[in-house]
Design a protein around this motif. Structure first.
Motif, PDB file in Angstrom:
ATOM      1  N   LYS A 136     -43.012 105.415  31.049  1.00 30.07           N
ATOM      2  CA  LYS A 136     -43.185 104.817  32.371  1.00 30.07           C
ATOM      3  C   LYS A 136     -41.805 104.611  32.980  1.00 30.07           C
ATOM      4  O   LYS A 136     -40.872 104.201  32.287  1.00 30.07           O
ATOM      5  CB  LYS A 136     -43.925 103.480  32.271  1.00 30.07           C
ATOM      6  CG  LYS A 136     -44.191 102.838  33.622  1.00 30.07           C
ATOM      7  CD  LYS A 136     -45.029 101.571  33.498  1.00 30.07           C
ATOM      8  CE  LYS A 136     -45.318 100.979  34.880  1.00 30.07           C
ATOM      9  NZ  LYS A 136     -46.188  99.790  34.811  1.00 30.07           N
ATOM     10  N   SER A 138     -39.505 103.656  36.914  1.00 26.42           N
ATOM     11  CA  SER A 138     -39.522 103.131  38.277  1.00 26.42           C
ATOM     12  C   SER A 138     -38.548 103.979  39.082  1.00 26.42           C
ATOM     13  O   SER A 138     -37.373 104.099  38.715  1.00 26.42           O
ATOM     14  CB  SER A 138     -39.094 101.662  38.303  1.00 26.42           C
ATOM     15  OG  SER A 138     -39.042 101.197  39.650  1.00 26.42           O
ATOM     16  N   GLY A 141     -38.261 101.932  43.245  1.00 25.61           N
ATOM     17  CA  GLY A 141     -39.225 100.837  43.312  1.00 25.61           C
ATOM     18  C   GLY A 141     -40.670 101.279  43.208  1.00 25.61           C
ATOM     19  O   GLY A 141     -41.581 100.442  43.293  1.00 25.61           O
ATOM     20  N   ASN A 142     -40.908 102.566  43.018  1.00 31.36           N
ATOM     21  CA  ASN A 142     -42.270 103.087  42.899  1.00 31.36           C
ATOM     22  C   ASN A 142     -42.650 103.266  41.430  1.00 31.36           C
ATOM     23  O   ASN A 142     -41.840 103.705  40.617  1.00 31.36           O
ATOM     24  CB  ASN A 142     -42.384 104.452  43.592  1.00 31.36           C
ATOM     25  CG  ASN A 142     -42.075 104.375  45.069  1.00 31.36           C
ATOM     26  OD1 ASN A 142     -42.808 103.759  45.834  1.00 31.36           O
ATOM     27  ND2 ASN A 142     -40.982 104.991  45.480  1.00 31.36           N
ATOM     28  N   GLU A 143     -43.901 102.948  41.108  1.00 35.24           N
ATOM     29  CA  GLU A 143     -44.436 103.205  39.777  1.00 35.24           C
ATOM     30  C   GLU A 143     -44.379 104.708  39.508  1.00 35.24           C
ATOM     31  O   GLU A 143     -44.756 105.517  40.356  1.00 35.24           O
ATOM     32  CB  GLU A 143     -45.889 102.717  39.729  1.00 35.24           C
ATOM     33  CG  GLU A 143     -46.636 103.073  38.472  1.00 35.24           C
ATOM     34  CD  GLU A 143     -48.131 102.784  38.594  1.00 35.24           C
ATOM     35  OE1 GLU A 143     -48.819 102.861  37.572  1.00 35.24           O
ATOM     36  OE2 GLU A 143     -48.607 102.499  39.719  1.00 35.24           O
ATOM     37  N   TYR A 145     -44.406 107.926  36.165  1.00 36.71           N
ATOM     38  CA  TYR A 145     -44.624 108.303  34.764  1.00 36.71           C
ATOM     39  C   TYR A 145     -44.055 109.694  34.548  1.00 36.71           C
ATOM     40  O   TYR A 145     -44.167 110.565  35.420  1.00 36.71           O
ATOM     41  CB  TYR A 145     -46.123 108.300  34.430  1.00 36.71           C
ATOM     42  CG  TYR A 145     -46.750 106.947  34.608  1.00 36.71           C
ATOM     43  CD1 TYR A 145     -46.748 106.007  33.580  1.00 36.71           C
ATOM     44  CD2 TYR A 145     -47.309 106.582  35.839  1.00 36.71           C
ATOM     45  CE1 TYR A 145     -47.311 104.749  33.751  1.00 36.71           C
ATOM     46  CE2 TYR A 145     -47.862 105.325  36.027  1.00 36.71           C
ATOM     47  CZ  TYR A 145     -47.860 104.412  34.985  1.00 36.71           C
ATOM     48  OH  TYR A 145     -48.402 103.162  35.163  1.00 36.71           O
ATOM     49  N   ILE A 165     -45.029 110.203  40.752  1.00 37.51           N
ATOM     50  CA  ILE A 165     -44.556 109.011  41.464  1.00 37.51           C
ATOM     51  C   ILE A 165     -45.669 108.531  42.390  1.00 37.51           C
ATOM     52  O   ILE A 165     -46.152 109.273  43.251  1.00 37.51           O
ATOM     53  CB  ILE A 165     -43.286 109.307  42.284  1.00 37.51           C
ATOM     54  CG1 ILE A 165     -42.193 109.918  41.373  1.00 37.51           C
ATOM     55  CG2 ILE A 165     -42.773 108.046  42.961  1.00 37.51           C
ATOM     56  CD1 ILE A 165     -40.996 110.449  42.126  1.00 37.51           C
ATOM     57  N   GLN A 195     -34.375 110.711  41.072  1.00 34.44           N
ATOM     58  CA  GLN A 195     -33.979 109.400  41.594  1.00 34.44           C
ATOM     59  C   GLN A 195     -33.674 109.427  43.088  1.00 34.44           C
ATOM     60  O   GLN A 195     -33.561 108.395  43.721  1.00 34.44           O
ATOM     61  CB  GLN A 195     -32.761 108.867  40.816  1.00 34.44           C
ATOM     62  CG  GLN A 195     -33.088 108.469  39.382  1.00 34.44           C
ATOM     63  CD  GLN A 195     -34.119 107.352  39.289  1.00 34.44           C
ATOM     64  OE1 GLN A 195     -34.197 106.473  40.147  1.00 34.44           O
ATOM     65  NE2 GLN A 195     -34.943 107.390  38.236  1.00 34.44           N
TER      66      GLN A 195
END
Length: 202
Positions: A136, A138, A141-143, A145, A165, A195
């Motif tokens: 997992k 970030s 700031g977004n969840e 995987y 994302i 990123q």
């Protein structure tokens, strides 16, 4: 059977054929291409995101309303439109990849969707599939995987970094496949690209 009933039957058959062509046949390509905004393919030369140490360009995708995003990609990469609106296909010296919007069912979460639908599908369709890592993250700031897996093709081994994302409407999935021998040296560049992804209408 009277003429009116026959006419209705014929029109129904024609409608079904047209619907099938637009959904699954050659006309589906035109339908998808119609949503691709030419401006999404015009890179913006930029240095605004300094964590990419090589010359890069910013792409602002404006194909699918409510799912606008931007991504900074190395200028050495060949970037073209993907198969569907809201996507890109990329080719670079050690591999290739795609960046694409993906629908997550309303009755699922992003992680459940990956583990219950996406990975099982990969196991069925990817030759020599072997999971290497799953984690997992970030991203801005977004969840997110990330699934890393191995595959084989023409007796060569490849490693793929597949990153999902979450967004407010759809999710994005970035898939980069690299020859196994080049994977470690390419990972830092791929992660810097990840990123630099941003949703623009959250």
């Amino acid at each position: 059977m009277n003429k009116k009933v026959i006419l209705i039957f014929i029109l129904t058959i024609i409608s079904l054929i047209i619907l099938t062509l637009f959904s699954f046949g050659p006309l589906s390509i035109r339908r998808n291409a119609a949503g691709i905004n030419p401006l999404s393919l015009k890179p913006i030369q930029t240095a605004e995101r300094s964590n990419v140490s090589i010359a890069s360009s910013l792409y602002r995708n404006r194909d699918v309303r409510e799912n606008y995003y931007s991504i900074q990609l190395p200028q050495s990469w060949h970037v073209s439109a993907g198969k569907k609106a809201g996507s890109y296909a990329v080719i670079f010296s050690s591999g290739n990849g795609t960046i694409a919007l993906i629908d997550v069912p309303d009755n699922s979460t992003l992680e459940l969707f990956i583990l219950s639908q996406q990975e099982p599908q990969l196991k069925k369709t990817v030759l020599g599939y072997r999971r290497i890592d799953y984690r997992k993250l970030s991203i801005q700031g977004n969840e997110a995987y990330q699934l890393t897996y191995q595959s084989s093709k023409n007796k060569k081994i490849y490693e793929t970094l597949k990153t999902y994302i979450a967004g407010s409407d759809q999710a994005i999935v970035m898939t980069f496949t690299v020859k196994q021998s080049s994977f470690n040296e390419t990972t830092s560049l791929l992660n810097s690209v990840l990123q630099n992804f941003r949703w623009e209408n959250k």
